[in-house]
Design a protein around this motif. Structure first.
Motif, mmCIF file in Angstrom:
data_model
loop_
_atom_site.group_PDB
_atom_site.id
_atom_site.type_symbol
_atom_site.label_atom_id
_atom_site.label_comp_id
_atom_site.label_asym_id
_atom_site.label_seq_id
_atom_site.Cartn_x
_atom_site.Cartn_y
_atom_site.Cartn_z
ATOM 1 N N SER A 27 1.122 -1.396 -0.371
ATOM 2 C CA SER A 27 0.185 -0.084 -0.144
ATOM 3 C C SER A 27 0.609 1.325 0.038
ATOM 4 O O SER A 27 2.013 0.877 0.109
ATOM 5 C CB SER A 27 -0.532 -0.308 0.958
ATOM 6 O OG SER A 27 -0.094 -0.218 3.001
ATOM 7 N N GLU A 44 -3.514 4.107 0.308
ATOM 8 C CA GLU A 44 -3.884 3.438 -1.556
ATOM 9 C C GLU A 44 -3.469 2.563 -1.730
ATOM 10 O O GLU A 44 -2.155 2.068 -1.210
ATOM 11 C CB GLU A 44 -3.634 4.515 -2.006
ATOM 12 C CG GLU A 44 -4.111 4.316 -3.991
ATOM 13 C CD GLU A 44 -3.626 5.906 -4.281
ATOM 14 O OE1 GLU A 44 -4.817 6.235 -4.576
ATOM 15 O OE2 GLU A 44 -2.652 5.843 -4.239
ATOM 16 N N ASN A 46 -4.770 -1.827 -4.673
ATOM 17 C CA ASN A 46 -4.137 -1.992 -5.453
ATOM 18 C C ASN A 46 -6.440 -1.691 -5.307
ATOM 19 O O ASN A 46 -6.650 -2.756 -4.741
ATOM 20 C CB ASN A 46 -4.179 -3.394 -5.460
ATOM 21 C CG ASN A 46 -4.432 -4.779 -6.984
ATOM 22 O OD1 ASN A 46 -4.718 -3.346 -7.443
ATOM 23 N ND2 ASN A 46 -4.627 -5.165 -6.636
ATOM 24 N N SER A 47 -6.819 -1.178 -6.037
ATOM 25 C CA SER A 47 -8.271 -0.526 -6.158
ATOM 26 C C SER A 47 -8.956 -0.716 -5.010
ATOM 27 O O SER A 47 -10.305 -0.333 -4.356
ATOM 28 C CB SER A 47 -9.107 -2.071 -6.500
ATOM 29 O OG SER A 47 -8.701 -3.518 -6.756
ATOM 30 N N PHE A 48 -7.753 0.030 -4.317
ATOM 31 C CA PHE A 48 -8.783 1.111 -3.218
ATOM 32 C C PHE A 48 -8.086 2.076 -2.314
ATOM 33 O O PHE A 48 -6.194 2.222 -2.636
ATOM 34 C CB PHE A 48 -8.864 0.411 -1.970
ATOM 35 C CG PHE A 48 -7.550 0.188 -0.980
ATOM 36 C CD1 PHE A 48 -8.025 0.829 -0.154
ATOM 37 C CD2 PHE A 48 -6.779 -0.784 -1.321
ATOM 38 C CE1 PHE A 48 -6.341 0.306 1.074
ATOM 39 C CE2 PHE A 48 -5.832 -1.278 -1.140
ATOM 40 C CZ PHE A 48 -5.259 -0.503 0.268
#
Length: 91
Positions: A27, A44, A46-48
């Motif tokens: 992250s 942040e 992977n996909s969030f």
């Protein structure tokens, strides 16, 4: 990177693989201190992406960051490490 490392506001620190597993893997963390208001964290991955304003959670992320920073090479060691990598790539 080496040019940026010469700026007074930049302190590069390389985290070697030998530091092992840490809380902030996989992250990106941004800690923000505002002139007015409480600090916040933005995480942040992977996909969030999440903006965190809970003071206890922000403090927890700050502690995690401090541990990772403490495990990293010093700015001087990091600069030397980057220079060695560049020399290896050039030869």
């Amino acid at each position: 990177m080496l040019d940026a490392a010469e700026l007074p506001s930049v302190a590069p620190q390389v985290l070697p693989y030998t530091a092992g597993v840490h809380d902030l893997m996989n992250s990106h963390l941004t800690l923000l201190w505002q002139r007015v208001g409480d600090p916040v964290a933005y995480v942040e991955g992977n996909s969030f992406g999440e903006l965190i304003d809970d003071p206890d959670k922000v403090l927890s992320f700050r502690w995690s960051y401090d541990l990772v920073r403490d495990a990293a090479l010093t700015p001087e060691e990091s600069t030397a490490f980057i220079e060695r990598l560049l020399e290896e790539c050039r030869s």
